[in-house]
Design a protein around this motif. Structure first.
Motif, PDB file in Angstrom:
ATOM      1  N   GLN A 177       5.231  14.237   2.853  1.00  0.00           N
ATOM      2  CA  GLN A 177       5.934  13.439   3.854  1.00  0.00           C
ATOM      3  C   GLN A 177       7.157  12.811   3.198  1.00  0.00           C
ATOM      4  O   GLN A 177       7.064  12.231   2.123  1.00  0.00           O
ATOM      5  CB  GLN A 177       5.045  12.339   4.436  1.00  0.00           C
ATOM      6  CG  GLN A 177       5.770  11.508   5.493  1.00  0.00           C
ATOM      7  CD  GLN A 177       4.845  10.617   6.292  1.00  0.00           C
ATOM      8  OE1 GLN A 177       3.654  10.889   6.386  1.00  0.00           O
ATOM      9  NE2 GLN A 177       5.383   9.560   6.876  1.00  0.00           N
ATOM     10  N   LEU A 201      -2.960  11.454   7.676  1.00  0.00           N
ATOM     11  CA  LEU A 201      -2.590  11.105   6.303  1.00  0.00           C
ATOM     12  C   LEU A 201      -3.776  11.221   5.359  1.00  0.00           C
ATOM     13  O   LEU A 201      -4.928  11.000   5.735  1.00  0.00           O
ATOM     14  CB  LEU A 201      -2.031   9.686   6.251  1.00  0.00           C
ATOM     15  CG  LEU A 201      -0.668   9.466   6.910  1.00  0.00           C
ATOM     16  CD1 LEU A 201      -0.317   7.988   6.918  1.00  0.00           C
ATOM     17  CD2 LEU A 201       0.405  10.260   6.184  1.00  0.00           C
ATOM     18  N   ALA A 259       1.454  11.165  -1.270  1.00  0.00           N
ATOM     19  CA  ALA A 259       0.667  11.300  -0.039  1.00  0.00           C
ATOM     20  C   ALA A 259       0.839  12.702   0.531  1.00  0.00           C
ATOM     21  O   ALA A 259       1.889  13.330   0.362  1.00  0.00           O
ATOM     22  CB  ALA A 259       1.110  10.265   0.991  1.00  0.00           C
ATOM     23  N   TYR A 298       8.527  16.451   7.230  1.00  0.00           N
ATOM     24  CA  TYR A 298       7.452  17.027   6.422  1.00  0.00           C
ATOM     25  C   TYR A 298       7.946  18.343   5.816  1.00  0.00           C
ATOM     26  O   TYR A 298       8.716  19.082   6.439  1.00  0.00           O
ATOM     27  CB  TYR A 298       6.209  17.244   7.294  1.00  0.00           C
ATOM     28  CG  TYR A 298       5.851  15.994   8.064  1.00  0.00           C
ATOM     29  CD1 TYR A 298       5.072  14.998   7.491  1.00  0.00           C
ATOM     30  CD2 TYR A 298       6.355  15.784   9.358  1.00  0.00           C
ATOM     31  CE1 TYR A 298       4.790  13.829   8.178  1.00  0.00           C
ATOM     32  CE2 TYR A 298       6.066  14.623  10.049  1.00  0.00           C
ATOM     33  CZ  TYR A 298       5.294  13.640   9.456  1.00  0.00           C
ATOM     34  OH  TYR A 298       5.022  12.484  10.128  1.00  0.00           O
ATOM     35  N   TYR A 312       1.479   6.431  -1.889  1.00  0.00           N
ATOM     36  CA  TYR A 312       0.706   5.197  -1.843  1.00  0.00           C
ATOM     37  C   TYR A 312       0.985   4.349  -3.082  1.00  0.00           C
ATOM     38  O   TYR A 312       1.132   4.888  -4.187  1.00  0.00           O
ATOM     39  CB  TYR A 312      -0.787   5.508  -1.799  1.00  0.00           C
ATOM     40  CG  TYR A 312      -1.222   6.302  -0.598  1.00  0.00           C
ATOM     41  CD1 TYR A 312      -1.364   5.710   0.654  1.00  0.00           C
ATOM     42  CD2 TYR A 312      -1.503   7.671  -0.714  1.00  0.00           C
ATOM     43  CE1 TYR A 312      -1.777   6.447   1.759  1.00  0.00           C
ATOM     44  CE2 TYR A 312      -1.916   8.408   0.385  1.00  0.00           C
ATOM     45  CZ  TYR A 312      -2.052   7.794   1.617  1.00  0.00           C
ATOM     46  OH  TYR A 312      -2.451   8.526   2.700  1.00  0.00           O
ATOM     47  N   THR A 359       0.134  15.048   4.241  1.00  0.00           N
ATOM     48  CA  THR A 359      -0.030  14.927   5.687  1.00  0.00           C
ATOM     49  C   THR A 359      -0.414  16.281   6.261  1.00  0.00           C
ATOM     50  O   THR A 359       0.072  17.321   5.797  1.00  0.00           O
ATOM     51  CB  THR A 359       1.283  14.445   6.335  1.00  0.00           C
ATOM     52  OG1 THR A 359       1.705  13.236   5.705  1.00  0.00           O
ATOM     53  CG2 THR A 359       1.094  14.189   7.813  1.00  0.00           C
ATOM     54  N   LEU A 392       2.249   3.694   3.463  1.00  0.00           N
ATOM     55  CA  LEU A 392       3.107   4.528   2.625  1.00  0.00           C
ATOM     56  C   LEU A 392       4.366   3.781   2.222  1.00  0.00           C
ATOM     57  O   LEU A 392       4.875   2.927   2.943  1.00  0.00           O
ATOM     58  CB  LEU A 392       3.495   5.805   3.370  1.00  0.00           C
ATOM     59  CG  LEU A 392       2.358   6.759   3.753  1.00  0.00           C
ATOM     60  CD1 LEU A 392       2.929   8.034   4.347  1.00  0.00           C
ATOM     61  CD2 LEU A 392       1.485   7.080   2.560  1.00  0.00           C
TER      62      LEU A 392
END
Length: 399
Positions: A91, A341, A312, A101, A126, A314, A139
């Protein structure tokens, strides 16, 4: 007349060639996912709203769908090159603030240390503590540390030592060096504090422990006593407090806990198995690594390693419904559903491979075969028009 069917066939074949050409053109594009044309029949009955069997009206392009199969992963030498092995998308936040994305993991640092794509989109992840534990589910942009890690004063010392049960009992403090060891601790400025520990057997299963700080005389220190049971395990004195001082100013003292719980007494030579302390001097960033869970680990010149966030990932319930734009970015649509997520290696999400990139999943050989097949289809539809023209010409020439 079959002009309409042939024209529909020409248009469909032309669209298919467009898609095949796009696939071939992007065979070397990192993270690119190939597309395919899905055709659908067209009947006149559809326009009339009846179920009667009528002649076909040709073909139309029902959909152009992307194929989200795994691409090959190739190794690189850049720590910020990331490949997803399995499900998921990176992401990123676009320059206009919108979410996008991508599967293209060829990231780099900008002037502020922020991890970005070639077009300036910021990689999201994160926040974590220094040990890599996630501290929030919200995020944020991932930033490579660019400064120093500050010095940390020693607050805890641990020793794992084997004492000689056959050592002679002594009360003299003239020479305490026979059973001794030393280590380096640190003050709040990161300056080295030399610490010595000297063991003297004063009775069976009983020892005095003297200390020295920055070269001081050990016999001048106030000893503390430790004792062992009949099995050689420590019975008392396992937790002590050291008073240390800065080499810059002996009046600047601080304390550190001393854990001696691992000490043993057996009939063996004096052995230092392990000495640890939790202080360190200041350090400069020397390298960055990213593990398979997506955790950024910064290594410093003082041999300390600290986490700086976690990448992270997605996913979507219907990736086929994602919208697509330039530079390999997808965006959420109603058809794709909301983003789900997670983090690498969790649930359905794939793992992260650093110093690697995912190739396009275009099968170049298959694409070239498809191109030839589609070319034949285009030629056949053109021949249909030519044949129909000859039929019309024959009718015109009737007398």
């Amino acid at each position: 007349m079959s002009f309409q069917q042939a024209i529909a066939g020409l248009n469909a074949a032309s669209r298919s060639l467009d898609v095949i050409g796009h696939n071939i053109a992007n065979a070397g594009t990192t993270g690119m996912k190939s597309s395919r044309v899905e055709f659908a029949e067209v009947y006149a009955a559809a326009a009339a709203g009846t179920n009667s069997v009528t002649g076909g009206m040709g073909v139309m392009v029902g959909n152009v769908s992307q194929q989200f199969t795994q691409g090959n992963i190739n190794a690189t030498n850049n720590a910020l090159d990331l490949a997803i092995n399995g499900n998921g998308f990176f992401q990123v936040t676009m320059p206009d603030g919108s979410a996008a994305y991508t599967r293209a993991g060829n990231f780099k640092k900008d002037a502020t240390g922020t991890i970005v794509t070639a077009t300036g989109a910021k990689l999201m992840g994160y926040p974590t503590d220094a040990k890599g534990n996630r501290t929030s589910s919200t995020l944020q942009t991932l930033v490579v540390p660019t400064g120093t890690v500050p010095a940390k004063r020693t607050s805890a010392v641990s020793a794992d030592i084997t004492l000689d049960a056959s050592a002679a009992v002594s009360t003299s403090t003239t020479d305490l060096s026979k059973y001794s060891t030393s280590m380096t601790a640190y003050d709040a400025q990161g300056l080295k504090v030399e610490v010595g520990m000297y063991f003297q057997k004063t009775a069976n299963n009983t020892w005095n422990v003297y200390t020295s700080v920055n070269g001081s005389t050990p016999s001048a220190s106030t000893p503390f006593q430790i004792s062992f049971d009949g099995s050689g395990n420590l019975a008392s004195g396992g937790t002590q407090t050291l008073t240390l001082s800065s080499p810059n100013d002996a009046t600047q003292t601080f304390t550190a806990s001393l854990d001696l719980s691992k000490l043993k007494q057996v009939s063996s030579s004096f052995t230092v198995n392990d000495l640890t302390q939790d202080g360190y001097t200041a350090g400069q960033l020397t390298s960055l690594t990213i593990d398979d869970t997506g955790t950024l680990m910064a290594t410093y010149s003082n041999n300390q390693t600290q986490a700086a966030g976690q990448v992270a990932l997605t996913d979507f319930r219907n990736p086929q419904g994602l919208g697509i734009t330039d530079s390999g970015y997808w965006f959420e649509t109603t058809a794709s559903g909301q983003p789900l997520l997670g983090a690498p290696g969790e649930g359905v999400f794939g793992s992260i491979q650093s110093k690697a990139l995912e190739d396009s999943n275009v099968d170049l050989t298959a694409a070239l075969v498809d191109m030839m097949t589609t070319q034949r289809a285009y030629q056949a539809n053109a021949q249909t028009i030519k044949t129909q023209d000859q039929v019309l010409q024959t009718l015109v020439n009737l007398r």
